[in-house]
Motif scaffolding. Sequence first.
Motif, mmCIF file in Angstrom:
data_model
loop_
_atom_site.group_PDB
_atom_site.id
_atom_site.type_symbol
_atom_site.label_atom_id
_atom_site.label_comp_id
_atom_site.label_asym_id
_atom_site.label_seq_id
_atom_site.Cartn_x
_atom_site.Cartn_y
_atom_site.Cartn_z
ATOM 1 N N ASP A 154 41.141 52.478 91.186
ATOM 2 C CA ASP A 154 40.900 50.760 90.086
ATOM 3 C C ASP A 154 39.281 50.472 90.102
ATOM 4 N N HIS A 210 36.612 47.640 89.025
ATOM 5 C CA HIS A 210 36.322 46.219 88.322
ATOM 6 C C HIS A 210 34.610 45.871 88.641
ATOM 7 N N GLN A 224 31.752 43.544 86.695
ATOM 8 C CA GLN A 224 31.422 42.548 85.747
ATOM 9 C C GLN A 224 29.505 42.268 85.834
ATOM 10 N N GLY A 280 40.481 52.598 80.109
ATOM 11 C CA GLY A 280 40.521 51.404 80.812
ATOM 12 C C GLY A 280 39.701 49.973 79.396
ATOM 13 N N GLU A 314 32.945 42.296 81.070
ATOM 14 C CA GLU A 314 33.810 43.132 82.254
ATOM 15 C C GLU A 314 34.781 44.151 82.187
ATOM 16 N N ASN A 374 37.652 47.117 83.366
ATOM 17 C CA ASN A 374 38.250 47.262 83.868
ATOM 18 C C ASN A 374 38.812 48.630 84.602
ATOM 19 N N LYS A 433 41.194 52.480 85.102
ATOM 20 C CA LYS A 433 42.338 53.019 85.621
ATOM 21 C C LYS A 433 41.973 54.412 86.033
ATOM 22 N N GLU A 493 31.964 54.875 89.941
ATOM 23 C CA GLU A 493 31.708 53.308 89.817
ATOM 24 C C GLU A 493 30.012 52.815 89.300
#
Length: 112
Positions: free
Chosen positions: A3, A5, A7, A56, A66, A68, A70, A83
């Motif tokens: 994942d 994530h 922010q 996502g 935010e 998110n 996958k 990322e």
Amino acid sequence: MPDIHIQRAHALGLSAAREVARRWAEKAERKLDMQCRYDEGAEQDVLSFTRAGASGSLQVTAQGFELNAKLGFLLGSFQPQIEAEISRQLDELIKPQDGVAAVPTAPQAGAA
């Protein structure tokens, strides 16, 4: 599945944040062959994205983003690089673009 994530807080307000999210979506569609859908809300928008091996959403508010996502099996091995690139792109889009205000102006000759 790995994942992602991410922010990011910002002080852009919702209108400018929407513009940032739309620019990010345009770049993702063009460079990454993503399919994006943007849904506006009263206080929060959601940008959904998908492509083979990844899906996502990016939540957009007046104070922050935010993200998110996958990643599928094949892209999962590239999770750190993906990322880092998404983070870099968001940071670049959020940073102040005018920069001029941060540079002090020199006093003009003869001014007293």
